[in-house]
Design a protein around this motif. Structure first.
Motif, mmCIF file in Angstrom:
data_model
loop_
_atom_site.group_PDB
_atom_site.id
_atom_site.type_symbol
_atom_site.label_atom_id
_atom_site.label_comp_id
_atom_site.label_asym_id
_atom_site.label_seq_id
_atom_site.Cartn_x
_atom_site.Cartn_y
_atom_site.Cartn_z
ATOM 1 N N VAL A 194 10.587 -1.554 1.553
ATOM 2 C CA VAL A 194 9.410 -2.419 1.413
ATOM 3 C C VAL A 194 8.370 -1.930 2.412
ATOM 4 C CG1 VAL A 194 8.514 -4.755 1.696
ATOM 5 C CG2 VAL A 194 10.736 -4.399 0.592
ATOM 6 N N THR A 195 7.183 -1.650 1.919
ATOM 7 C CA THR A 195 6.129 -1.043 2.740
ATOM 8 C C THR A 195 5.020 -2.057 2.998
ATOM 9 O OG1 THR A 195 6.626 1.162 1.927
ATOM 10 C CG2 THR A 195 4.409 0.808 2.797
ATOM 11 N N TRP A 196 4.603 -2.178 4.265
ATOM 12 C CA TRP A 196 3.627 -3.196 4.646
ATOM 13 C C TRP A 196 2.801 -2.682 5.825
ATOM 14 C CZ3 TRP A 196 4.450 -5.975 9.435
ATOM 15 C CH2 TRP A 196 5.656 -5.618 10.090
ATOM 16 N N ILE A 197 1.648 -3.324 6.066
ATOM 17 C CA ILE A 197 0.739 -2.910 7.143
ATOM 18 C C ILE A 197 0.840 -3.916 8.284
ATOM 19 C CG2 ILE A 197 -1.636 -2.408 7.807
ATOM 20 C CD1 ILE A 197 -2.222 -1.659 4.955
ATOM 21 N N PRO A 198 1.452 -3.518 9.418
ATOM 22 C CA PRO A 198 1.595 -4.460 10.535
ATOM 23 C C PRO A 198 0.290 -4.631 11.309
ATOM 24 C CG PRO A 198 2.571 -2.344 11.089
ATOM 25 C CD PRO A 198 2.125 -2.247 9.661
ATOM 26 N N SER A 199 0.248 -5.671 12.132
ATOM 27 C CA SER A 199 -0.926 -5.948 12.965
ATOM 28 C C SER A 199 -1.265 -4.757 13.844
ATOM 29 C CB SER A 199 -0.670 -7.180 13.841
ATOM 30 O OG SER A 199 -0.481 -8.327 13.057
#
Length: 339
Positions: A13-18
């Motif tokens: 699962v690919t996501w953009i962290p803070s």
């Protein structure tokens, strides 16, 4: 006897962290026009829904099977696929969704011991172009592009005739963050380092798996659920922390020195050293430095960057003391047997 079908899976699962975006592309995030992502859940049971509801940028679901007859593998195949998400953009009170552009899933022919009592290895690359195009300079002709860069993961999965299995992150785009879930949907690993600049400038065309070039992935162990909760609270709900960066070999803390801050490791890997010996290594999401706050204000270990590192510095007044005590009992890295 009817052959037994054994199905296993691994999912990224690919996501953009803070605080993951750098330079001019960070502006829409800073202005609230678009958003960083909340960390994905600790367990997943419907990865397609996760992507469809803007809770991740994309997912790579490698699902495969083998048929076993009397202890021998007689067939094998893929059943998984990639899932592309969308990006919500808000402007002047209005919202719009930009769907990512999927590229074809890349799968190998199952490799291994069909016809034997061994194992079969499967591999799948999934990904595509992220939702919002933006102009950027690139190192190949035409040197300026308006298209979004490409993000992906390449996963491999080995299934044995006895029903056991193991996975590997064979490659991944340098950005964003990729979390890896096992067959039971539990968070099992994550990529340890992201490189926005390299990704933004280079991950297009031939510099992707669709152009026959993958990027290696440095994988880190998962942190505790408590650390993930605290990290999310610190980065989203509390006072805005100070963000610092360290080069390889840089020291975040030194054993025996005073300290009244905590840290959230946003990106990169650190060794935990006690009396000159490495007792653990920590990766993104780790919450560090709480023991000095609870045990007399003196650092109990040295934290040394083994990759470029980005950290958030947090004041002790921003953290619930009860949560710090709970975190200390989870950690105790400094008390682990050495050698």
């Amino acid at each position: 006897m009817t052959p037994e079908r054994i199905e296993r899976c691994v999912t990224s699962v690919t996501w953009i962290p803070s605080e993951a975006i750098e330079g001019l592309p960070k502006a829409p995030f800073s202005l609230g026009a678009t958003h960083y992502d909340d960390p994905p859940p600790d367990t997943i049971d419907d990865v397609a829904s996760l992507a469809a509801t803007d809770r991740c940028r994309f997912a790579n679901e490698l699902r495969a099977w083998i048929d076993v007859d009397d202890g021998r593998i007689i067939g094998a195949g893929h059943t998984g696929r990639g899932h592309l998400g969308s990006t919500t953009v808000a402007f002047l009170g209005m919202e719009a969704e930009f769907e990512a552009v999927a590229l074809p899933d890349l799968r190998n022919e199952p490799v291994g011991m069909v016809g034997s009592s061994g194992a079969v290895r499967f591999q799948q690359t999934a990904g595509g172009k992220t939702g919002i195009p933006s102009p950027r300079f690139v190192r190949r002709a035409p040197f300026v592009q308006l298209r979004a860069p490409t993000a992906w993961t390449t996963l491999s999965l080995t299934i044995h005739a006895d029903g056991s299995s193991e996975f590997e992150v064979a490659g991944a785009s340098p950005f964003p963050r990729h979390w890896i879930y096992d067959h039971d949907g539990r968070l099992a690993a994550k990529t340890g380092v992201i490189d926005f600049t390299t990704w933004y400038r280079e991950s297009h065309g031939t510099a992707t798996p669709w152009g026959d070039e993958d990027s290696p992935a440095l994988v880190a162990e998962v942190v505790t659920a408590l650390e993930r909760e605290l990290s999310r609270t610190i980065m989203r709900d509390g006072a805005r922390p100070t963000i610092d960066e360290l080069d390889v070999g840089g020291l975040l803390t030194v054993q025996g020195e005073p300290g009244r801050e905590m840290f959230v490791l946003l990106d990169g890997l650190c060794d935990v050293e006690v009396d000159g010996e490495v007792v653990a290594d920590v990766g993104p999401g780790a919450v560090l430095g709480e023991r000095a706050l609870l045990e007399g204000g003196v650092r109990t270990s040295t934290l040394r960057a083994t990759t470029p590192v980005k950290v958030a510095r947090v004041s002790e007044v921003d953290i619930d003391p009860d949560r710090l005590t709970e975190l200390r009992e989870h950690h105790r890295r400094e008390d682990a047997p050495r050698g």
